[in-house]
Design a protein around this motif. Structure first.
Motif, PDB file in Angstrom:
ATOM      1  N   GLU A  69      -6.820  -2.747  -1.412  1.00 41.49           N
ATOM      2  CA  GLU A  69      -6.624  -1.446  -2.048  1.00 41.49           C
ATOM      3  C   GLU A  69      -5.433  -1.469  -3.002  1.00 41.49           C
ATOM      4  O   GLU A  69      -5.494  -0.906  -4.106  1.00 41.49           O
ATOM      5  N   ALA A  87      -5.545  -1.050  -7.135  1.00 41.67           N
ATOM      6  CA  ALA A  87      -4.765  -0.024  -7.834  1.00 41.67           C
ATOM      7  C   ALA A  87      -3.916  -0.636  -8.939  1.00 41.67           C
ATOM      8  O   ALA A  87      -3.761  -0.061 -10.021  1.00 41.67           O
ATOM      9  N   LYS A 135      -3.399   1.928 -12.127  1.00 39.49           N
ATOM     10  CA  LYS A 135      -2.924   3.162 -11.502  1.00 39.49           C
ATOM     11  C   LYS A 135      -1.439   3.084 -11.158  1.00 39.49           C
ATOM     12  O   LYS A 135      -0.768   4.113 -11.082  1.00 39.49           O
ATOM     13  N   MET A 136      -0.943   1.873 -10.935  1.00 38.24           N
ATOM     14  CA  MET A 136       0.481   1.705 -10.647  1.00 38.24           C
ATOM     15  C   MET A 136       0.916   0.298 -11.044  1.00 38.24           C
ATOM     16  O   MET A 136       0.094  -0.602 -11.162  1.00 38.24           O
ATOM     17  N   VAL A 151       4.253   4.807 -10.955  1.00 42.18           N
ATOM     18  CA  VAL A 151       2.991   5.481 -10.657  1.00 42.18           C
ATOM     19  C   VAL A 151       2.578   6.285 -11.879  1.00 42.18           C
ATOM     20  O   VAL A 151       3.346   7.109 -12.382  1.00 42.18           O
ATOM     21  N   GLN A 184      -1.692  11.339  -7.820  1.00 38.90           N
ATOM     22  CA  GLN A 184      -2.743  11.447  -6.818  1.00 38.90           C
ATOM     23  C   GLN A 184      -2.192  11.003  -5.466  1.00 38.90           C
ATOM     24  O   GLN A 184      -1.507   9.977  -5.372  1.00 38.90           O
ATOM     25  N   GLU A 208      -3.500   9.515  -3.005  1.00 37.58           N
ATOM     26  CA  GLU A 208      -3.905   8.155  -2.627  1.00 37.58           C
ATOM     27  C   GLU A 208      -3.034   7.109  -3.316  1.00 37.58           C
ATOM     28  O   GLU A 208      -2.625   6.116  -2.695  1.00 37.58           O
ATOM     29  N   THR A 209      -2.726   7.335  -4.595  1.00 35.82           N
ATOM     30  CA  THR A 209      -1.915   6.377  -5.344  1.00 35.82           C
ATOM     31  C   THR A 209      -0.492   6.350  -4.822  1.00 35.82           C
ATOM     32  O   THR A 209       0.118   5.285  -4.693  1.00 35.82           O
ATOM     33  N   LEU A 241      -0.432   4.327  -1.682  1.00 35.82           N
ATOM     34  CA  LEU A 241      -0.500   2.885  -1.956  1.00 35.82           C
ATOM     35  C   LEU A 241       0.840   2.369  -2.483  1.00 35.82           C
ATOM     36  O   LEU A 241       1.239   1.245  -2.157  1.00 35.82           O
ATOM     37  N   ALA A 242       1.528   3.178  -3.279  1.00 30.24           N
ATOM     38  CA  ALA A 242       2.843   2.778  -3.789  1.00 30.24           C
ATOM     39  C   ALA A 242       3.826   2.583  -2.635  1.00 30.24           C
ATOM     40  O   ALA A 242       4.588   1.604  -2.602  1.00 30.24           O
TER      41      ALA A 242
END
Length: 376
Positions: free
Chosen positions: A148, A152, A157-158, A246, A250, A252-253, A256-257
């Motif tokens: 995941e 990303a 996304k990041m 980031v 979001q 979710e992001t 994950l970060a």
């Protein structure tokens, strides 16, 4: 029947029973056991009979043949020889992996030598650094981060920094700790060399104006890459072991970060405990930073344990309006640090730029760092 053997790399070759005969002989030979040729040939025939049921048409995988060799040797009463063959097979696997590893290194070296993007020309040192950084990037992406996080990063996304080293992202060097005037310059240079070589990708030098003369500051700037050593009196109180930019907010992001920084923290803490860094307890002074990049701010829950930074580039001509909007949005309370770059399309006088930055800091005290850049 004629068998076609599928190798691990996907290539197809004709089956040769002589190869099975040879590997069985090597297994016997590794134990210094004598063998009868007719027995070896009989064992090889039994191997072909065993894997015949596993074939797909007339195609058989090399690993299926090897499994049959182990099985036949064991069932025929040659237990020790079977174990010797298993060991031989494992060693062959290790050699294969090593060869593939070396092939990747060779590819990296070739990509360095053929790249026109290296900038400062070619050198052995440059090649070593390039290969090492590419391998470290592979380590973080493929071996430490889960799927995941990898997705990303690859989807934009990041951005995780640094991905190509075991160094921290940023260390602050507070010059107020230097108390012997005659040694200021030399001590600062030694400290900076230690940090950029062994501790961090970037150094923020703070409290420098009363310690170093303007000439000494100029000499240090000439000596070190300006992208790695920056003079900034308003600096973070603690160092940053890793940063994630980031692109959006979001949930979710953001999650994950945080996970990516947690993984990096755990790896670097283990290295610190093992004495990898020259400063004992190096990671105890480090924090992870989540940096929100972009124009829009959506409400989000700020999780404790991270430095939350707002970073944005805005038009210099619209700076006062944009900063007023940021103040109304409560940016100063939402983030731990707020950084801006004011971009002008015309040349900017350095003295005027310093005065503008100072004025904006006084007007908007939530600003931790502000820079002025020009496209001219």
């Amino acid at each position: 029947m004629k068998y076609i053997v599928e190798k691990r790399d996907g290539n197809l070759v004709d089956f040769q029973i002589g190869k099975i005969v040879n590997v069985i002989k090597k297994a016997f030979g590794s134990l210094h056991k004598e063998w009868d040729e007719s027995v070896i040939e009989l064992l090889a025939l039994r191997v072909t009979a065993d894997f015949d049921a596993k074939k797909d048409g007339n195609r058989i995988g090399v690993e299926q043949i090897q499994d049959s060799v182990e099985k036949v040797l064991s069932e025929s009463g040659f237990t020790e020889v079977s174990k010797a063959y298993i060991l031989y097979r494992k060693q062959r696997e290790n050699v294969r992996k090593l060869t593939e590893h070396l092939d990747r290194h060779t590819s990296l070296i070739a990509s360095y030598l053929s790249s026109a993007a290296t900038g400062a020309g070619f050198s052995n040192q440059g090649m070593n650094q390039y290969v090492a950084r590419q391998m470290l990037r592979h380590f973080w992406l493929e071996e430490m981060f889960d799927q995941e996080i990898r997705d990303a990063i690859r989807e934009g996304k990041m951005i995780v920094e640094p991905l190509d080293s075991m160094l921290a992202q940023t260390v602050t060097l507070d010059l107020s700790q230097f108390e012997k005037p005659k040694q200021h310059y030399d001590m600062v240079v030694v400290a900076l060399h230690q940090i950029v070589e062994n501790l961090a990708e970037h150094v923020v030098v703070s409290q420098f104006e009363t310690i170093l003369t303007p000439d000494q500051i100029t000499r240090i700037r000439q000596r070190f890459d300006e992208t790695r050593v920056r003079f900034q009196n308003v600096a973070p109180a603690r160092g940053c072991f890793g940063k994630v930019d980031v692109v959006d907010l979001q949930p979710e992001t953001l999650g994950l970060a945080q996970r990516a920084l947690d993984v990096r923290r755990q790896v670097m803490e283990r290295l610190d405990e093992a004495g990898f860094y020259p400063c004992e307890g190096f990671m105890k002074t480090m924090e992870g930073e989540i940096c929100v990049v972009g124009d829009s701010i959506r409400t989000f829950e700020k999780t404790s344990g991270y430095i939350w930074t707002r970073k944005r580039t805005i038009s210099g001509d619209e700076a006062l309006f944009e900063l007023e909007q940021e103040a109304l949005a409560g940016v100063g309370t939402l983030f731990d640090r707020v950084e801006y770059r004011l971009r002008f399309v015309e040349p900017v006088d350095s003295g005027a730029a310093r005065n503008l930055c100072q004025s904006l800091r006084e007007t908007y005290p939530f600003i931790a760092d502000i820079q002025i850049v020009s496209d001219f």
